[in-house]
Design an enzyme around this catalytic site. Sequence first.
Site, PDB file in Angstrom:
ATOM      1  N   LYS A   1       0.837  -1.203   0.000  1.00 58.10           N
ATOM      2  CA  LYS A   1       0.000   0.000   0.000  1.00 58.10           C
ATOM      3  C   LYS A   1       0.875   1.256   0.000  1.00 58.10           C
ATOM      4  CE  LYS A   1      -3.894  -2.265   2.274  1.00 58.10           C
ATOM      5  NZ  LYS A   1      -4.469  -2.663   3.560  1.00 58.10           N
TER       6      LYS A   1
ATOM      7  N   GLN B   1      -4.035  -0.879   9.998  1.00 61.69           N
ATOM      8  CA  GLN B   1      -4.034  -2.200   9.357  1.00 61.69           C
ATOM      9  C   GLN B   1      -4.640  -3.252  10.302  1.00 61.69           C
ATOM     10  OE1 GLN B   1      -3.104  -3.014   6.110  1.00 61.69           O
ATOM     11  NE2 GLN B   1      -3.826  -5.063   6.595  1.00 61.69           N
TER      12      GLN B   1
ATOM     13  N   ASP C   1     -10.329   4.008   5.115  1.00 61.74           N
ATOM     14  CA  ASP C   1     -10.904   2.677   4.909  1.00 61.74           C
ATOM     15  C   ASP C   1     -12.436   2.692   4.861  1.00 61.74           C
ATOM     16  OD1 ASP C   1      -9.105   0.652   4.431  1.00 61.74           O
ATOM     17  OD2 ASP C   1      -8.459   0.555   6.518  1.00 61.74           O
TER      18      ASP C   1
END
Length: 305
Positions: free
Chosen positions: A52, A96, A119
């Site tokens: 990412k 994460q 997210d």
Amino acid sequence: MKLLDGKWLASQVQRTLSQKIDHECAKGPRKPGLGVILVGENPASLSYVKRKEKVAEKTGFRTFDTRLASDVTFEDVASAIDRYNQDPNVDGILLQLPLPSHLDSNTLLDRIRPDKDADGLHPVNQGLLMRGEGVLRPCTPKGTLKLLDLALSDRMAEGDLDNLEKDLPAVDLSGKSALVVGRSILVGKPVALLLLERNATVTLAHSRTENLKELVAGSDIVVAAVGKPHMIPGDWVREGTIVLDVGINRLEDGTLTGDVDFESARKRAAAITPAPGGVGPMTVAMLLENTFFAYQQHLQSERHP
Ligand code: NAP
């Protein structure tokens, strides 16, 4: 059969974002910033985070990296989130998952400022999605829908999409039946809401569903988000179905595979995602798209406080 190449589509999204970032930065402001928090040394998470960050930097983002030991306290993770929440150079925050079991993921996700929720998992953004509003939508569901747009677009030959927004419009799904297998908050439920928003008639299946085979056979669109290798055999899929396989499963020999038996399903599907190489790369691209949306909103409020 159309093969829905997520790597290729993600590279198109990233190219468009890169151009937009260059355009914004030519006017003088800072680059968009993505703040990443990784707790522990889970090898899969480590490799996701590295990927990412690499893709983000290549696309023109500035990345900020916080690595914390697996025995870190809740307060330490909360402070790392607070630092990014307060940092004007950070537009999007990625915590994460999964976190070590002593940390409560939901409480920590709730701490991320909703306008920096790259997210799209904060309850405010999930609530806005439920109302059909807001722009920070969960990344995997958003990427899945973009692949569906690609399936239904007649402009999908490689290199044939010069202007993604113009060439790949959000397709209306009136009259189409869509089955989502899996009801997690991360994938299944938001995918179902996004399909509903496009006017599909949506069925949401889960572990207690009894007639899955018939439901698959009766659907124009099938989204599999379960986490069980090849649990949907190809002969369940009727001719002409669009199959979007979100599943990522590691087999004993180390290879990755999806929830759908790709080799048999591809013979019947009108369009199908490979897994891996379908939804996965799109998830990363959508994380960057969300961070860019957040950046634009932040620039606007910096210019007109
Ligand atoms: P999850 O939280 O474990 O949810 C799995 C869902 O599947 C649950 O709703 C469960 O039903 C349902 N299910 C389990 N067995 C079933 C069965 N036999 N028939 C029908 N439904 C069944 O998983 P997730 O986070 O949604 O992830 C799903 C898959 O997508 C995993 O393979 C994951 O690795 C992958 N994934 C990929 C990406 C990507 O970027 N490509 C991103 C996220 C996840 P119940 O609710 O009844 O238990």
